[in-house]
Write an enzyme that holds these catalytic residues in place. Structure first.
Site, PDB file in Angstrom:
ATOM      1  N   CYS A 233       3.780  -4.420   6.510  1.00 10.19           N
ATOM      2  CA  CYS A 233       3.327  -4.280   5.124  1.00 10.19           C
ATOM      3  C   CYS A 233       4.463  -3.802   4.222  1.00 10.19           C
ATOM      4  O   CYS A 233       5.516  -3.380   4.680  1.00 10.19           O
ATOM      5  CB  CYS A 233       2.160  -3.305   5.054  1.00 10.19           C
ATOM      6  SG  CYS A 233       0.687  -3.873   5.931  1.00 10.19           S
TER       7      CYS A 233
ATOM      8  N   HIS B 227       0.830  -1.211   0.000  1.00 12.45           N
ATOM      9  CA  HIS B 227       0.000   0.000   0.000  1.00 12.45           C
ATOM     10  C   HIS B 227       0.860   1.256   0.000  1.00 12.45           C
ATOM     11  O   HIS B 227       2.100   1.188   0.148  1.00 12.45           O
ATOM     12  CB  HIS B 227      -0.947   0.013   1.204  1.00 12.45           C
ATOM     13  CG  HIS B 227      -0.252  -0.007   2.533  1.00 12.45           C
ATOM     14  ND1 HIS B 227       0.410   1.074   3.059  1.00 12.45           N
ATOM     15  CD2 HIS B 227      -0.137  -0.986   3.467  1.00 12.45           C
ATOM     16  CE1 HIS B 227       0.903   0.784   4.245  1.00 12.45           C
ATOM     17  NE2 HIS B 227       0.596  -0.476   4.524  1.00 12.45           N
TER      18      HIS B 227
END
Length: 402
Positions: free
Chosen positions: A347, A329
């Site tokens: 992430c 992301h």
């Protein structure tokens, strides 16, 4: 076993013998006896004293509360069966086969719960018999969720995945009814696991990534199958299908801090990233993860993945990779580390511009192949779609039919 006889009138014109009757009481079902003028005298063997021959069929299921989950079996007392049709109350027909000696017929599928069935049998002399029975309703019904979505186009790593509402004890019986067909005869296998949600799940993956353009169909012919234990019955069939899109692979190197998107083996994107902080629970996973969903802008809260109150952010261009919360992301707050260090909470973060560009190109089902030493382990088979982290022999061993 009692039988009801129906005779033709003595003055009726000659007809071909119809060698049928059906049972009506006891352990076998039904009944109507069908007879015709035989041309024999009353003293002939097999005659009933009025010049008519008789024969009969029996059906193994009877009454209005017959046991579901059993094949329907029709047996002829004498002569040879030509055809048997068994039709459910919803119009569905049970396929079946006449035995080599012509004396019996057995359905290839079982009778489903809570269904009324009509049986019509025909012998080689064109006589017919009809009967009815109904099965008891299911006390508990098992349902399922299918992925990917029907008529979708997916990436080359997307498995067929089925998650069941209730436990499946009779895994082999269920797996036998799951039929996968492909446009190019792709080889694959089912593997059972406990889903991240705690439910039973079975996935079908090819030996290698799908070939682009492959069309895949699943026929889950489960109506009438007993899950076993406390899982309940399946009371319907399921069918879905999808098409495999272009050949794309995303490669993430945790050591060089780069994400590269390859299409047909050619790199089309190469962006700097910062992945999970090594040395603890904030580290990223390695191995092959499959893009599960493109979720766009979402609220990410650390408490949902066991990291206390470390963060609570609105995050753009979110691409889910695991159930445990690993995404790729946009992470503009980590800009100082892109391309140089892993400093996220697990992430794979990029700049807004790079995340937008990658988000626009990737497709659900694309593999993210994550390598490098700064990881906390390999993506588990049930943490999203982690089946590709098992070798082919290992995967085959997860089938209930292996």
């Amino acid at each position: 076993m009692s039988r009801t006889r129906v005779h033709t009138h003595p003055s009726a014109p000659p007809a071909r013998p119809a060698r049928f009757a059906a049972a009506t009481a006891g352990a076998v079902a039904l009944a109507v006896a069908l007879t015709g003028c035989s041309g024999t005298g009353p003293e002939d063997p097999g005659a009933d004293g009025k010049g008519q021959s008789r024969a009969s069929i029996t059906v193994n299921l009877t009454g209005r509360q017959a046991k579901a989950g059993e094949p329907v079996r029709v047996t002829l007392e004498s002569g040879r069966l030509r055809q048997v049709t068994v039709t459910g109350s919803g119009g569905e027909k049970l396929d079946g086969k006449v035995s080599a000696d012509g004396r019996s017929w057995t359905s290839s599928r079982v009778a489903a719960p809570g269904t009324a069935y009509a049986v019509e049998a025909r012998d080689v002399e064109d006589g017919t018999a009809r009967a009815e029975f109904a099965t008891a309703a299911a006390e508990k019904v098992n349902k399922l969720a299918l992925a990917p979505g029907k008529n979708s186009t997916v990436g080359i790593a997307q498995p067929l995945s089925i998650v069941f509402d209730h436990p499946v004890e009779n895994k082999a019986a269920v797996e036998r009814q799951l039929r996968v067909t492909t446009s190019d005869n792709t080889r694959g296998a089912w593997g059972w696991m406990r889903d991240w949600s705690g439910k039973d799940r079975v996935d079908w993956r090819p030996r290698e990534y799908w070939k682009p353009g492959t069309k895949v169909t699943l026929d889950a012919r489960l109506n009438g199958v007993d899950s076993g234990g406390d899982g309940g019955w399946f009371v319907r069939d399921y069918r879905t299908g999808f098409t495999v899109g272009r050949q794309q692979v995303v490669k993430v190197d945790l050591d060089t801090h780069r994400l590269k998107l390859y299409r047909d083996g050619v790199p089309v994107k190469d962006v700097p990233v910062s992945a999970g902080t090594p040395g603890g629970e904030k580290a990223s996973w390695r191995g092959t993860a499959v893009l599960m969903a493109k979720e766009g802008t979402i609220n990410m809260r650390s408490e949902t993945v066991g990291l206390g109150d470390a963060y609570d952010k609105m995050v753009d261009y979110s691409m889910r990779l695991t159930w445990s919360g690993m995404y790729a992301h946009a992470a503009p707050w980590n800009a100082a580390y892109f391309g140089s260090a892993n400093r996220s909470s697990g992430c794979v973060g990029m700049s807004d511009a790079d995340a937008s560009a990658v988000y626009a190109e990737v497709r659900v089902g694309d593999p993210f192949e994550i390598t490098g030493g700064d990881a906390k382990g390999t993506v588990a088979v049930n943490n999203g779609y982690g089946a590709w982290n098992l070798g082919w022999t290992e995967w085959q061993a997860k089938s209930a039919l292996s």
